[in-house]
Motif scaffolding. Structure first.
Motif, short mmCIF file in Angstrom:
data_model
loop_
_atom_site.label_atom_id
_atom_site.label_comp_id
_atom_site.label_asym_id
_atom_site.label_seq_id
_atom_site.Cartn_x
_atom_site.Cartn_y
_atom_site.Cartn_z
N TYR A 36 44.40 -46.18 81.56
CA TYR A 36 43.17 -45.46 81.26
C TYR A 36 41.97 -46.34 81.62
CZ TYR A 36 46.30 -42.69 78.34
OH TYR A 36 47.34 -41.92 77.89
N GLN A 89 49.10 -48.20 78.30
CA GLN A 89 49.69 -47.57 77.11
C GLN A 89 51.16 -47.27 77.41
OE1 GLN A 89 49.23 -43.42 76.88
NE2 GLN A 89 50.85 -43.40 75.36
N TYR A 91 54.60 -45.24 76.41
CA TYR A 91 55.05 -44.08 75.67
C TYR A 91 56.58 -43.96 75.74
CZ TYR A 91 54.21 -42.00 80.38
OH TYR A 91 54.15 -41.73 81.73
N TYR A 96 53.37 -45.21 69.86
CA TYR A 96 52.75 -45.52 71.15
C TYR A 96 51.80 -46.70 70.95
CZ TYR A 96 54.21 -40.83 72.67
OH TYR A 96 54.92 -39.70 72.99
N GLU B 100 48.41 -34.62 74.07
CA GLU B 100 49.51 -35.25 74.82
C GLU B 100 50.40 -34.14 75.34
OE1 GLU B 100 52.12 -37.49 72.28
OE2 GLU B 100 53.72 -37.45 73.77
N SER B 104 55.42 -35.65 77.95
CA SER B 104 54.81 -36.53 78.93
C SER B 104 54.42 -37.90 78.38
CB SER B 104 53.56 -35.90 79.53
OG SER B 104 52.47 -36.04 78.63
N GLY B 105 53.95 -37.93 77.14
CA GLY B 105 53.53 -39.20 76.54
C GLY B 105 52.14 -39.66 76.92
N LYS B 106 51.54 -38.99 77.89
CA LYS B 106 50.21 -39.40 78.33
C LYS B 106 49.14 -38.51 77.69
CE LYS B 106 50.92 -36.67 82.56
NZ LYS B 106 50.10 -35.52 82.28
N PHE B 107 47.98 -39.11 77.47
CA PHE B 107 46.89 -38.39 76.83
C PHE B 107 45.94 -37.87 77.90
CE2 PHE B 107 48.28 -39.24 72.68
CZ PHE B 107 48.77 -40.53 72.65
#
Lengths: 107, 120
Positions: A36, A89, A91, A96, B100, B104-107
């Protein structure tokens, strides 16, 4: 918890430079890593997911690589808009966790 | 495109309960396409994932906060909410809500963030 460690903490660079930020996980997370970008006073913005997949609309000068425990994000040809803080990050598992951030500043 | 907006008090007294609401537009919290999460960031520091909720009501919380956190859904208002009890100065932070994508785990989407200060 999986610990995420970024290096360096701060990076001084000039427009046009190629810069690389590293993120290390305390245990293997396969390719389950996102990057990010955050600018002051703003929410983080997703750049890369699954370690190397570029989010739609993100400039191609951003690229990500790595798997297991070591990952990098590279900016090829730094632009004025790229001066910001970058976070990785994981996941792979809950909770997380994020790296502590790398600030890319103007040299 | 999903849009998220946090709301709630900016000042909470120590030992009281922090309550925030995230209003979702562009999708339904019942759609099943996303987990709905909260993430916080103390001033000048990194990001900390607090927890998430799914349309089924299933929740996951950070173990470090689990004893004090509740995330809930209000499908009638298309909102999800955070409650953090027994707050201390260490809970002072910008609180973000985020989506999320499922599996996927992504924001992908974030609210703009709201600063909550714990002080008497």
């Amino acid at each position: 918890d999986i610990q995420m460690t970024q290096s360096p903490s701060t990076l001084s660079a000039s427009v046009g430079d190629r810069v690389t930020i590293t993120c290390r996980a305390s245990q293997s997370i396969s390719s389950l890593l996102a990057w990010y970008q955050q600018k002051p006073g703003k929410a983080p913005n997703l750049l890369i997911y699954k370690a190397s997949s570029l989010k739609s609309g993100v400039p191609a000068r951003f690229s990500g690589s790595g798997s297991g425990t070591e990952f990098t994000v590279t900016i090829s040809g730094l632009q004025p808009d790229d001066f910001a803080t970058y976070y990785c990050q994981q996941y792979n598992s809950h909770p997380y966790t994020f790296g502590q951030g790398t600030k890319v500043e103007i040299k | 495109q999903v849009q998220l907006q946090e709301s709630g008090p900016g000042l909470v007294k120590p030992l009281q309960t922090l309550s925030l609401t995230c209003t979702v537009s562009g999708d339904s919290v019942r759609s099943g396409g996303y987990y709905w999460s909260y993430i916080r960031q103390p001033a000048g520091k990194g990001l900390e994932w607090i927890g998430r909720i799914y349309t089924s009501g299933t929740t996951n919380y950070s173990p470090s906060l689990k004893s004090r956190v509740t995330i809930s859904l209000d499908t009638s208002k298309n909102q999800f909410s955070l409650r953090l009890s027994s707050v201390t100065a260490a809970d002072t932070a910008v609180y973000y809500c985020a989506s999320e994508e499922k599996y996927s785990g992504k924001f992908d989407y974030w609210g703009q963030g709201t600063l909550v200060t714990v002080s008497s």
